[in-house]
Design an enzyme around this catalytic site. Structure first.
Site, PDB file in Angstrom:
ATOM      1  N   GLU A  40       0.875  -1.170   0.000  1.00  0.00           N
ATOM      2  CA  GLU A  40       0.000   0.000   0.000  1.00  0.00           C
ATOM      3  C   GLU A  40       0.914   1.221   0.000  1.00  0.00           C
ATOM      4  O   GLU A  40       1.835   1.284   0.816  1.00  0.00           O
ATOM      5  CB  GLU A  40      -0.815   0.047   1.295  1.00  0.00           C
ATOM      6  CG  GLU A  40      -1.832  -1.041   1.439  1.00  0.00           C
ATOM      7  CD  GLU A  40      -2.498  -0.963   2.820  1.00  0.00           C
ATOM      8  OE1 GLU A  40      -2.424  -1.943   3.570  1.00  0.00           O
ATOM      9  OE2 GLU A  40      -3.065   0.111   3.134  1.00  0.00           O
ATOM     10  N   ARG A 266       5.529 -13.328   8.922  1.00  0.00           N
ATOM     11  CA  ARG A 266       6.188 -12.045   8.708  1.00  0.00           C
ATOM     12  C   ARG A 266       7.468 -11.961   9.527  1.00  0.00           C
ATOM     13  O   ARG A 266       7.660 -12.694  10.492  1.00  0.00           O
ATOM     14  CB  ARG A 266       5.255 -10.882   9.029  1.00  0.00           C
ATOM     15  CG  ARG A 266       4.785 -10.797  10.460  1.00  0.00           C
ATOM     16  CD  ARG A 266       4.054  -9.469  10.729  1.00  0.00           C
ATOM     17  NE  ARG A 266       3.098  -9.134   9.683  1.00  0.00           N
ATOM     18  CZ  ARG A 266       3.032  -7.936   9.081  1.00  0.00           C
ATOM     19  NH1 ARG A 266       3.846  -6.972   9.412  1.00  0.00           N
ATOM     20  NH2 ARG A 266       2.123  -7.702   8.181  1.00  0.00           N
ATOM     21  N   LYS A 276       4.115   0.198  10.317  1.00  0.00           N
ATOM     22  CA  LYS A 276       4.231   1.475   9.607  1.00  0.00           C
ATOM     23  C   LYS A 276       3.661   2.625  10.428  1.00  0.00           C
ATOM     24  O   LYS A 276       4.174   3.738  10.402  1.00  0.00           O
ATOM     25  CB  LYS A 276       3.495   1.403   8.268  1.00  0.00           C
ATOM     26  CG  LYS A 276       4.379   0.900   7.139  1.00  0.00           C
ATOM     27  CD  LYS A 276       3.708   1.084   5.790  1.00  0.00           C
ATOM     28  CE  LYS A 276       2.886  -0.128   5.447  1.00  0.00           C
ATOM     29  NZ  LYS A 276       2.401  -0.176   4.063  1.00  0.00           N
TER      30      LYS A 276
HETATM   31  P1  ATP Z   1       2.645  -2.806   8.205  1.00  0.00           P
HETATM   32  O1  ATP Z   1       1.948  -3.878   8.962  1.00  0.00           O
HETATM   33  O2  ATP Z   1       4.064  -2.591   8.588  1.00  0.00           O
HETATM   34  O3  ATP Z   1       1.889  -1.523   8.120  1.00  0.00           O
HETATM   35  P2  ATP Z   1       1.594  -3.778   5.754  1.00  0.00           P
HETATM   36  O4  ATP Z   1       1.415  -5.234   5.778  1.00  0.00           O
HETATM   37  O5  ATP Z   1       0.382  -2.960   5.932  1.00  0.00           O
HETATM   38  O6  ATP Z   1       2.763  -3.373   6.730  1.00  0.00           O
HETATM   39  P3  ATP Z   1       1.847  -3.560   2.935  1.00  0.00           P
HETATM   40  O7  ATP Z   1       2.215  -2.343   2.204  1.00  0.00           O
HETATM   41  O8  ATP Z   1       0.472  -4.030   2.861  1.00  0.00           O
HETATM   42  O9  ATP Z   1       2.284  -3.303   4.424  1.00  0.00           O
HETATM   43  O10 ATP Z   1       2.857  -4.746   2.618  1.00  0.00           O
HETATM   44  C1  ATP Z   1       3.205  -5.154   1.333  1.00  0.00           C
HETATM   45  C2  ATP Z   1       3.628  -6.578   1.392  1.00  0.00           C
HETATM   46  O11 ATP Z   1       4.706  -6.743   2.303  1.00  0.00           O
HETATM   47  C3  ATP Z   1       2.506  -7.472   1.874  1.00  0.00           C
HETATM   48  O12 ATP Z   1       2.438  -8.616   1.047  1.00  0.00           O
HETATM   49  C4  ATP Z   1       2.897  -7.818   3.272  1.00  0.00           C
HETATM   50  O13 ATP Z   1       2.408  -9.076   3.619  1.00  0.00           O
HETATM   51  C5  ATP Z   1       4.426  -7.766   3.221  1.00  0.00           C
HETATM   52  N1  ATP Z   1       4.974  -7.449   4.524  1.00  0.00           N
HETATM   53  C6  ATP Z   1       4.692  -6.395   5.305  1.00  0.00           C
HETATM   54  N2  ATP Z   1       5.340  -6.460   6.477  1.00  0.00           N
HETATM   55  C7  ATP Z   1       6.081  -7.601   6.438  1.00  0.00           C
HETATM   56  C8  ATP Z   1       6.969  -8.251   7.359  1.00  0.00           C
HETATM   57  N3  ATP Z   1       7.248  -7.733   8.559  1.00  0.00           N
HETATM   58  N4  ATP Z   1       7.543  -9.411   6.968  1.00  0.00           N
HETATM   59  C9  ATP Z   1       7.289  -9.927   5.758  1.00  0.00           C
HETATM   60  N5  ATP Z   1       6.456  -9.386   4.861  1.00  0.00           N
HETATM   61  C10 ATP Z   1       5.848  -8.234   5.182  1.00  0.00           C
HETATM   62 MG    MG Z   2      -1.271  -4.031   4.538  1.00  0.00          MG
END
Ligand code: ATP
Ligand code: MG
Length: 560
Positions: A40, A266, A276
């Site tokens: 995102e 993750r 984030k």
């Molecule tokens: P956050 O929880 O930090 O806000 P998010 O999951 O909302 O992160 P996205 O922009 O949706 O962030 O993530 C893009 C991709 O990265 C998704 O497929 C997500 O599963 C993966 N991702 C995010 N955080 C991690 C992590 N800590 N380890 C592995 N993959 C991750």
């Molecule tokens: Mg997300």
């Protein structure tokens, strides 16, 4: 045969790779492999995203497939092009490319709408006019089944009419939502008639005012994957419970392909926060100096700190991919950087905390040119001149007026080797009114020069780095440490109480060889005996480098 490059380890197998290999063997997707990385655009990427990037792009690279770069831009109120640019830059910097496959969920808004009407016509979606609060109450909870909304049995005609008017902008935010008609008593809450569309009168950064209804993430995500003919949709474990909904969307809508979702654990790292939202708090509350502060776990921060793309890829390879949550020790990450920079960083000399050493039996204007290798194992990297003169800088910690047991560096009457040069014997020292050492005096042995036959006859335990005062210059050095002093700051009630007050120490008196004044921003150096440093890519100017401590030579954190 050349030695394997530490930045490009042979990819270890993991359960996702095994699934892809099996599918290829069974010809499940007609021999195609298509993955995607779907962030995102609402923040900067962090080290956790690097794990997902290495997994998705790595699979495409190693199985002859493609990995699509796709922005999940379904939430217009939180997104920004600043984030889009930084995300693309981070993926490229990590060493991956998407070729022509750059997409946005908003590319599929029209498709999503078309499928939504399809679902309405099939009796599989309805417009609900309950308030958000009532929808929540009606949904039940883990122990109680939900109950149907009074609007659940609206006719197809009425649903279609209302939905089209939603699109036309006739209703205020929250007045209606479009919901999938699945199962209000499902043990999986995600299947209790999840929302597919909501009204948001808010301009989208790409589609402007074209839409005032936006598809929900789960719906748009499954539709996007299917439109792009993704074969393996890899996401993190929190989406496991959403998989039945994902499957429902791709099975119920007339989509062009049938992608499958797989979940992995993750990345969680000690002494690091990954959310984030919390990272944004660190920035907006000015606990750090922006998203690219070298203490941040963001890709831009790590890069500015001195992390290389090779070190991050090595890390993602070492930690592997599994289905159970774990907390990785941040020292694993730091070790990857040491391994990478040990191989790739040029050596240099810096005296971080300088004190003057005067060689009293050396001529006042004398200059003896010694040579230091640019890398101890790489003769082809050459060497450089290090002038030896009467006045030198040494590290304050390398002298002790009253040595403790086991101290083998400079002490009154003691002998050490000044690396690449001579053995010296300490003859005295000077202190100021506060008892602080201001100068150390020594005599050198002219026949002890490194590399000459006489050198071997001197048996000394200490081997210290030094700089000629006349041939070195003061620079700004930023010695960084972990941002948090607690191993699990993300789990705390308030991470602010766990910030390490000593996470940065700036000095302006550190000395470097004059040659280092021309060091390029972003270049990496090993300062002998001190650590790996990187020239700051934001605050350095021509001839005025600022050095950031990337990582010490050894892990000192365990001993504290
Ligand atoms: P956050 O929880 O930090 O806000 P998010 O999951 O909302 O992160 P996205 O922009 O949706 O962030 O993530 C893009 C991709 O990265 C998704 O497929 C997500 O599963 C993966 N991702 C995010 N955080 C991690 C992590 N800590 N380890 C592995 N993959 C991750
Ligand atoms: Mg997300």
């Amino acid at each position: 045969m050349s030695k394997p490059d530490s930045s490009a380890p042979a990819p270890a197998s993991n359960f996702v790779r095994n699934i892809v290999a099996e599918d290829l063997k069974a010809n499940t997707h007609q021999g195609r492999v298509a993955t995607r990385f779907p962030p995102e655009p609402n923040g900067y990427l962090h080290i956790g995203h690097a794990k997902s990037i290495c997994l998705n792009f790595g699979i495409a690279r190693d199985f002859g497939g493609v990995c699509h770069m796709r922005f999940d831009d379904t939430n217009p109120t939180k997104e920004d092009t600043e984030y889009v640019d930084s995300i693309l830059d981070a993926v490229t910097w990590l060493g991956f490319g998407w070729g022509e496959h750059l997409y946005y969920a908003s590319d599929y808004f029209e498709k999503c709408y078309e499928y939504a009407e399809f679902l309405i016509i099939k009796g599989k979606a309805y417009v609900d006019s309950l308030s958000a609060e009532d929808i929540r109450a009606y949904r039940g909870n883990l122990t109680e089944p939900g109950k149907p909304s009074p609007y659940r049995d609206r006719s197809v005609e009425e649903n279609l009419d209302l939905f089209r008017r939603m699109r036309a902008g006739e209703f205020a935010d929250g007045a209606h939502v479009l919901r999938a008609k699945i199962d209000m008593s499902s043990p999986n809450m995600n299947l209790r008639d999840p929302a597919l569309y909501r009204i948001r009168h808010y301009p989208h950064w790409r589609t402007g005012n074209t839409w005032c209804i936006y598809p929900m993430y789960d719906f748009a995500h499954a539709v996007s994957d299917a439109q792009e003919r993704i074969t393996h949709s890899v996401c993190t474990l929190e989406f496991e419970d959403h998989r039945p909904l994902y499957d429902w969307v791709v099975e119920t809508c007339p989509v062009p392909s049938r992608p499958r979702q797989y979940e992995f654990a993750r990345l969680n790292l000690t002494y690091t926060m990954m959310s984030k939202r919390k990272l944004l708090d660190l920035v907006t509350e000015k606990h750090v100096d922006g998203w690219d502060d070298p203490r941040m776990p963001t890709i831009v921060g790590l890069r500015r700190r001195g992390y290389t793309a090779g070190a991050l890829r090595l890390f993602c390879e070492r930690i592997g991919v599994s289905k159970s949550d774990s907390l990785i020790d941040v020292s694993v990450l730091e070790d990857c950087l040491r391994d990478d920079l040990n191989e790739h960083a040029r050596r240099g000399v810096a005296v971080i905390d300088p004190v003057r050493l005067v060689i009293t039996n050396f001529p006042v204007d004398g200059v003896e040119v010694c040579h230091a290798p640019n890398h101890p194992q790489k003769a082809d990297w050459g060497s450089r001149e290090v002038p030896f003169t009467r006045e030198l800088w040494i590290e304050r910690e390398d002298f002790m007026a009253e040595p403790v047991k086991g101290f083998f560096r400079l002490t009154p009457g003691g002998m050490v080797r000044l690396r690449y040069a001579y053995v010296v014997k300490c003859t005295g020292f000077t202190v100021d009114a506060d008892g602080q050492v201001t100068e150390v005096q020594a005599e050198y042995f002219p026949d002890s020069r490194s590399g000459t036959p006489g050198a071997d006859t001197y048996k000394v335990k200490g081997n210290m780095h030094w700089l000629s005062v006349a041939h070195s210059s003061a620079v700004e050095v930023r010695n960084y440490d972990r941002l948090f002093s607690d191993a699990n700051p993300g789990a705390a009630d308030d991470f602010r109480t766990l910030l390490n007050p000593n996470s940065i120490a700036v000095r302006h008196d550190s000395q470097v060889e004059n040659g280092l004044l021309q060091a390029e921003p972003g270049s990496h150096w090993q300062f002998e005996r001190k650590g790996y440093y990187c020239v700051d890519n934001r605050d350095s100017a021509a001839g005025r480098p600022v050095f950031n401590l990337a990582v010490t030579l050894k892990d000192t954190w365990q001993k504290r």
